[in-house]
Design a protein around this motif. Structure first.
Motif, PDB file in Angstrom:
ATOM      1  N   ALA A 149      -7.063   4.152   2.618  1.00 16.15           N
ATOM      2  CA  ALA A 149      -6.305   3.279   1.798  1.00 16.15           C
ATOM      3  C   ALA A 149      -6.877   3.099   0.438  1.00 16.15           C
ATOM      4  CB  ALA A 149      -6.168   1.690   2.495  1.00 16.15           C
ATOM      5  N   PHE A 150      -8.448   3.561   0.512  1.00 15.74           N
ATOM      6  CA  PHE A 150      -9.064   3.205  -0.876  1.00 15.74           C
ATOM      7  C   PHE A 150      -9.268   4.646  -1.577  1.00 15.74           C
ATOM      8  CE2 PHE A 150     -10.540   0.261   2.270  1.00 15.74           C
ATOM      9  CZ  PHE A 150     -10.323  -1.012   1.787  1.00 15.74           C
TER      10      PHE A 150
ATOM     11  N   THR B 258       0.295  -0.022  -8.140  1.00 14.00           N
ATOM     12  CA  THR B 258      -0.498  -0.479  -7.084  1.00 14.00           C
ATOM     13  C   THR B 258      -1.631   0.828  -6.854  1.00 14.00           C
ATOM     14  OG1 THR B 258      -0.938  -0.947  -4.855  1.00 14.00           O
ATOM     15  CG2 THR B 258       0.922   0.443  -5.180  1.00 14.00           C
TER      16      THR B 258
ATOM     17  N   MET C  67       0.750  -1.150  -0.042  1.00 15.51           N
ATOM     18  CA  MET C  67      -0.256   0.191   0.091  1.00 15.51           C
ATOM     19  C   MET C  67       0.911   1.307   0.084  1.00 15.51           C
ATOM     20  SD  MET C  67      -2.890  -1.136   2.651  1.00 15.51           S
ATOM     21  CE  MET C  67      -4.165  -2.487   2.281  1.00 15.51           C
TER      22      MET C  67
ATOM     23  N   TRP D 136      -3.486   1.030  -4.197  1.00 18.28           N
ATOM     24  CA  TRP D 136      -3.573   1.245  -3.142  1.00 18.28           C
ATOM     25  C   TRP D 136      -2.965   2.741  -2.188  1.00 18.28           C
ATOM     26  CZ3 TRP D 136      -6.990  -1.770  -0.129  1.00 18.28           C
ATOM     27  CH2 TRP D 136      -7.594  -2.921  -0.737  1.00 18.28           C
TER      28      TRP D 136
END
Length: 314
Positions: free
Chosen positions: A145-146, A119, A108, A121
């Motif tokens: 995180a989203f 990524t 992340m 994230w």
């Protein structure tokens, strides 16, 4: 980026990679920024991920085995031909947290070693994991995180990226029994029913979805590592056990160009426990190299799902 065309990594300028990433992440509904049962329904397509059952599904990605290394297995997203797949790297990570948490934190917050991968994230304010019994991993992550806009297909892959990374870290560190199906439950700020990236409802137990890992996947050497001269061992995996693969080694000519150095064919193993694995032992002098491996086209057709890797021999 994994590719079938001839251009080499010299053409992968940072601006081009940024445009590709923007194209992948754009044109999607905005993130639903709340727990699903605490506000209006999200816009866009809502994807329902089937709950895990007691029967392990067939998968093209065997669960990682226990290893002595403290490197964390981390999955990333990358494009191959017209599809998007998951690729794995082993990363050096701090040891302050448990193996699953630190692998997910790397997924992340870090950038992939290979510039072909990415990524969606974001670095979370809170992240915790736990294991119950021998087969259930619970991941509790904060909502920040989203904070990426994804379409439905990319959202599914992002959630599977987490599932693959969590199960890989738990298995490779010996925290769970790799001989059985491993399930993952994702909580957001301690709650179930969050709609991740505006598309995927979380809370139910999930397993690895078959068919999302790359059809051809170079494992070693990793991107831009230096290896000793002489016999260089190359390993990888194909999702087609017993399938034919074509490989090519290009060597830097010192003028910014890469020239063909070695080419060949190999066959992915069909043996139980090693299905799909391929290994090459090549004698290479000092230099900068690029490795390309692809599934051989059938019936005279073009090769497919090429993966590439740059490395140095010193």
């Amino acid at each position: 980026m994994p590719k079938t065309a001839a251009p080499h990594r010299g053409c992968r300028a940072a601006g081009a990679r940024a445009l590709v990433l923007a194209a992948l992440l754009a044109a999607a509904p905005a993130l639903a920024g709340c727990i699903a049962d605490a506000g209006p329904s999200p816009t866009g397509t809502l994807v329902t991920v089937p709950a895990a059952t007691g029967t392990a599904p067939s998968t093209s990605a065997p669960l990682e085995t226990t290893q002595s290394s403290n490197k964390a297995p981390v999955y990333w997203i990358g494009r191959s031909d017209a599809d998007v797949f998951l690729y794995r790297e082993f990363r050096d990570v701090p040891e302050q947290e448990n193996p699953v948490t630190r692998a997910l934190r790397s997924m992340m917050s870090d950038k992939p070693l290979d510039p072909d991968f990415f990524t969606p994230w974001q670095n979370p304010g809170k992240l915790a994991t736990s294991i119950s019994g021998k087969d259930v991993i619970t991941v509790d992550v904060s909502e920040d995180a989203f904070n990426s806009n994804l379409d439905a297909d990319m959202a599914v892959r992002a959630i599977q990226q987490l599932v693959y990374t969590a199960t890989a870290a738990a298995a490779s560190s010996g925290l769970i029994d790799a001989g059985q199906q491993i399930r993952v439950r994702i909580l957001v700020d301690g709650h179930t029913d969050y709609v991740a990236f505006g598309h995927v409802r979380l809370g139910a137990l999930m397993t690895r979805t078959a068919g999302l890992v790359a059809p051809v996947w170079i494992i070693d050497p990793q991107e831009n590592v230096e290896v000793a001269g002489g016999s260089v061992k190359i390993t990888g995996r194909s999702t087609t056990a017993g399938g034919k693969l074509r490989w090519q080694i290009l060597r830097s000519a010192g003028n910014g160009q890469a020239e063909p150095f070695l080419t060949g064919e190999t066959t992915a193993s069909a043996e139980q426990g090693q299905a799909g694995v391929f290994t090459l032992a090549l004698t290479l002098p000092a230099g900068d190299y690029e490795l390309r491996v692809a599934q051989a086209g059938s019936g005279g057709g073009p090769d497919q799902y090429e993966d590439t890797r740059s490395f140095k021999v010193r």
